[in-house]
Every structure is written in structure tokens, then in C-alpha cells.
Motif scaffolding. Sequence first.
Motif, PDB file in Angstrom:
ATOM      1  N   ALA A   1     -23.904  71.055 -91.904  1.00  0.00           N
ATOM      2  CA  ALA A   1     -25.072  71.726 -92.384  1.00  0.00           C
ATOM      3  C   ALA A   1     -26.093  70.917 -93.252  1.00  0.00           C
ATOM      4  CB  ALA A   1     -24.630  72.706 -93.617  1.00  0.00           C
TER       5      ALA A   1
ATOM      6  N   ARG B   1     -33.159  70.912 -87.422  1.00  0.00           N
ATOM      7  CA  ARG B   1     -33.630  71.712 -88.546  1.00  0.00           C
ATOM      8  C   ARG B   1     -35.184  72.040 -88.629  1.00  0.00           C
ATOM      9  NH1 ARG B   1     -31.348  72.243 -93.078  1.00  0.00           N
ATOM     10  NH2 ARG B   1     -29.762  70.684 -92.757  1.00  0.00           N
TER      11      ARG B   1
ATOM     12  N   ALA C   1     -27.742  75.399 -94.713  1.00  0.00           N
ATOM     13  CA  ALA C   1     -27.275  75.856 -93.400  1.00  0.00           C
ATOM     14  C   ALA C   1     -28.276  76.770 -92.792  1.00  0.00           C
ATOM     15  CB  ALA C   1     -26.069  76.658 -93.490  1.00  0.00           C
ATOM     16  N   ARG C   2     -29.239  77.607 -93.683  1.00  0.00           N
ATOM     17  CA  ARG C   2     -30.198  78.444 -93.272  1.00  0.00           C
ATOM     18  C   ARG C   2     -31.652  77.928 -92.566  1.00  0.00           C
ATOM     19  NH1 ARG C   2     -30.127  82.942 -98.239  1.00  0.00           N
ATOM     20  NH2 ARG C   2     -27.657  83.349 -98.017  1.00  0.00           N
ATOM     21  N   GLY C   3     -31.695  76.507 -92.451  1.00  0.00           N
ATOM     22  CA  GLY C   3     -32.748  75.951 -91.964  1.00  0.00           C
ATOM     23  C   GLY C   3     -32.599  75.246 -90.576  1.00  0.00           C
TER      24      GLY C   3
ATOM     25  N   THR D   1     -32.003  75.581 -86.230  1.00  0.00           N
ATOM     26  CA  THR D   1     -32.040  76.553 -85.243  1.00  0.00           C
ATOM     27  C   THR D   1     -31.408  75.922 -84.132  1.00  0.00           C
ATOM     28  OG1 THR D   1     -34.266  77.242 -86.211  1.00  0.00           O
ATOM     29  CG2 THR D   1     -33.914  77.628 -83.880  1.00  0.00           C
TER      30      THR D   1
ATOM     31  N   GLU E   1     -32.560  83.426 -83.376  1.00  0.00           N
ATOM     32  CA  GLU E   1     -33.824  83.407 -84.299  1.00  0.00           C
ATOM     33  C   GLU E   1     -33.857  82.130 -84.898  1.00  0.00           C
ATOM     34  OE1 GLU E   1     -35.794  85.971 -84.632  1.00  0.00           O
ATOM     35  OE2 GLU E   1     -34.683  86.951 -82.951  1.00  0.00           O
ATOM     36  N   GLU E   2     -35.139  81.804 -85.389  1.00  0.00           N
ATOM     37  CA  GLU E   2     -35.289  80.548 -86.378  1.00  0.00           C
ATOM     38  C   GLU E   2     -34.324  80.752 -87.513  1.00  0.00           C
ATOM     39  OE1 GLU E   2     -39.404  79.328 -87.603  1.00  0.00           O
ATOM     40  OE2 GLU E   2     -39.977  80.115 -85.683  1.00  0.00           O
ATOM     41  N   GLY E   3     -33.564  79.615 -87.678  1.00  0.00           N
ATOM     42  CA  GLY E   3     -32.755  79.540 -88.927  1.00  0.00           C
ATOM     43  C   GLY E   3     -31.505  80.226 -88.876  1.00  0.00           C
ATOM     44  N   GLN E   4     -30.914  80.779 -87.394  1.00  0.00           N
ATOM     45  CA  GLN E   4     -29.767  81.253 -87.090  1.00  0.00           C
ATOM     46  C   GLN E   4     -28.944  80.140 -86.480  1.00  0.00           C
ATOM     47  OE1 GLN E   4     -30.060  84.446 -84.111  1.00  0.00           O
ATOM     48  NE2 GLN E   4     -28.019  85.555 -84.749  1.00  0.00           N
TER      49      GLN E   4
ATOM     50  N   PHE F   1     -27.050  77.543 -87.308  1.00  0.00           N
ATOM     51  CA  PHE F   1     -25.804  77.277 -88.081  1.00  0.00           C
ATOM     52  C   PHE F   1     -24.552  78.320 -87.815  1.00  0.00           C
ATOM     53  CE2 PHE F   1     -22.829  76.008 -91.453  1.00  0.00           C
ATOM     54  CZ  PHE F   1     -22.648  74.748 -90.994  1.00  0.00           C
ATOM     55  N   ALA F   2     -25.057  79.668 -88.034  1.00  0.00           N
ATOM     56  CA  ALA F   2     -24.164  80.553 -87.810  1.00  0.00           C
ATOM     57  C   ALA F   2     -23.738  80.520 -86.270  1.00  0.00           C
ATOM     58  CB  ALA F   2     -24.698  82.047 -88.212  1.00  0.00           C
TER      59      ALA F   2
END
Length: 390
Positions: free
Chosen positions: A143, A179, A185-187, A189, A234-237, A239-240
Motif C-alpha cells: 500500500a 498511485r 491503500a485508497r489512493g 488505481t 474506479e479511481e482509488g479501487q 488496492f482492493a
Amino acid sequence: MPDRAPQPVERQLPTEESRDLLALVRDMVQREIAAQAAAEEDSGRFPREVFSLLSESGLLGLPYDSEHGGGDQPYEVYLQVLEELAAARLTVGLGVSVHSLACHALAGYGTKEQQAAHLPAMLGGGLLGAYCLSEPASGSDAASLRTKAVREGDDWIVTGTKAWITHGGIADFYTVLARTGGEGARGITAFLVPGDAPGLSAAAPERKMGMKGSPTAQLHFDGVRVPDTRRIGEEGQGFAIALSALDSGRLGIAACAIGVAQAALDEALAYATGRRQFGRPIADFQGLRFMLADMATQIEAGRALYLSAARLRDAGRPFSRQAAMAKLFCTDAAMKVTTDAVQVLGGYGYTADFPVERFMREAKVLQIVEGTNQIQRMVIARHLVGPESR
């Protein structure tokens, strides 16, 4: 005396079609992979023609939908195919697992238009993929990656360095995590980057102790322009998406580990039943018999564990904890089994004239890739007792 020759592993496959598939794979392994494996690994040759053959045979897209060129096979079957490939040559088995990992993001999170545009070529069109998450300064702490993607109109400009990339420099496409936002992690894509994108280059392959035929290299992104139509999810998705892919990928590593371990046991059995000392086969001595029994037990237990996790995945149930357990147990078992196989062969096991020393060197990397086994223990513990207190 019983028949001492290694016997094919008995499989519990769900359909007649899957049994025929595995028979096809075993035949292909003997004809196209096994005989050349030792020499090609020694010379460091990557068998691209084997991957082309696997693609033509529909074996690079087994767990994906036939709508886009996949094989519609459950993970339970796909993993057993991986095991057979890895038993013949880990470069091939692990390569197929990495390719499948690289396809996961688009297959699971891409739009229908993206899937229609790219998946057929990725799954059955002769292309080979790679997965770009790790970096020189962010391995287990994925992350904290630093490769950046900055929006410029309808494009993204990607800059940074990825490390430890299997198929680095030879892949036709890369699933890249970069990034696009703030820290953490939320930043992050996900993007699908062509292998020939301007500004993308590979360093010289790493000099590894095993898997010399599989190129592992750093990738440098020097202002690589990627259209927004190649952004996955989506943008920011990102890491998931990466974690979701790794859950499945860890099962692939587990299956490869059992394949290597099975190959080592087969060699040890053949040697122990043929080698005579003190007037009888060394397999008659209790010390070796117990060692062989322990090796076989580790393999059977590992195979049962990865297949159990695969069935959870096929049923649409959570399997992250079981995937971590399978990766941990199977790769540790492979390291132990291959080390013991060298011991069974004695001095011969320490020479390159027999394959068990290669199996031992190859098994080591499986305890490291796609999350070290220390990370797997952290994942399992979090499922059991929750996150660590801060």
C-alpha cells in the motif's frame, strides 16, 4: 515386490470433461515440457513457444468465462492443471499462474466494453501477461507504492519503477497498480498497460538461484501515456482489486508448490527403490521409509488444503483465510519435501545431474512470491483475532 515406478496422482475431478482435460495436459507435459526442462532451465531459456501452445490449447484462460475466450473451468480443476505444469517445469506452471493473475483485474472489474476489447486476446490470443504491484521500496507493504499516474485530459501519465516482475520485459500486457490519489491503500488505481507502450522499458533480468528460465525484472515507467479507457475499476479501487487478485493467485502458488513437491517425491522414490546398499534397496531401511512417508503425507495434506479453498471460491464463499493457509502450508511443505529429496539421493542429490537440487532451489521462491509466508501468517491471524492493536 510391488511396482516401484511412480504412479500418476489420483485426482477427484468433478466431470468427465475435466478428467479428459487433465489427461490432455499430462500428455502435453510429457511431449512438450518435461524432457527439455532441465537443459532449458540450466541455460536460462524462456519457453515462449510453450505458452503459445498453451494458449492455442485453451489452457491460458481456464478459470475465465468462455464468453471472452476462457475455459469455463472451476478453480478446482484449473489448480490441478497448474500442479501438473509445475511438476514438469515451474517456469511454466508459475508463468500460467502469473498470467491468470494479470487477467483477473479486467475479468473481475472491467467494463463490458473493456472485456470485449481485450479479454479474448489475453485469454486465447497468444498474449502473455504480467502483474505489477511490487516496487523496490514496497514489497510486503504494497500500500506504500510510489509509482504515480497523473491525469492529463483523457489519458494518465504513469511514472515510476516496478520490481520483481515475472515476465518483465517480455509480457504483451501489464496489469499495473499506480498511485492516483493520497497516501495509503485508497489512493491506488489499476491500469492495463500494453507491453510496447512508449516510455516503458525493462532492466536486465535478476540473477536468481532458481527459475532461471523465467525472467524477473524491474520495469521503468518514464511518462507512459495510458488512455483512461484502460483504467480498470474506479479511481482509488486498485488496492482492493489487487488484494482480490492475490487471494486467487495464492492458490495458484500453492498448487505449483505441490507440483514441485510431487516431482521431488517421485524422483526420491525412483532413486530409493533402485539404489542398493548393504545388499538391498535403500527404500527398505526404516529411516528412509519414514522420510518418504512424511514427504507423501505433506503433499497429500497440501493438495487437500488448496482444493478445499478452491471449492469455497467456486461456491462463491469467502476464501481469503483458506487461501493464505494453503499458500503458507503448501510452500513450506514444498521446501521441506524438496530438501528431504536431496537427502534421500545423498551426494547425487547435490549434483545437477539429478533434478532434485533444482526442485529445492525452485521451492524457496514459492515461500516468498505473492506475499511472503510471514505475511500469510499475518493474514490468517487477522482473520482469527482481528487487526493488531496500534
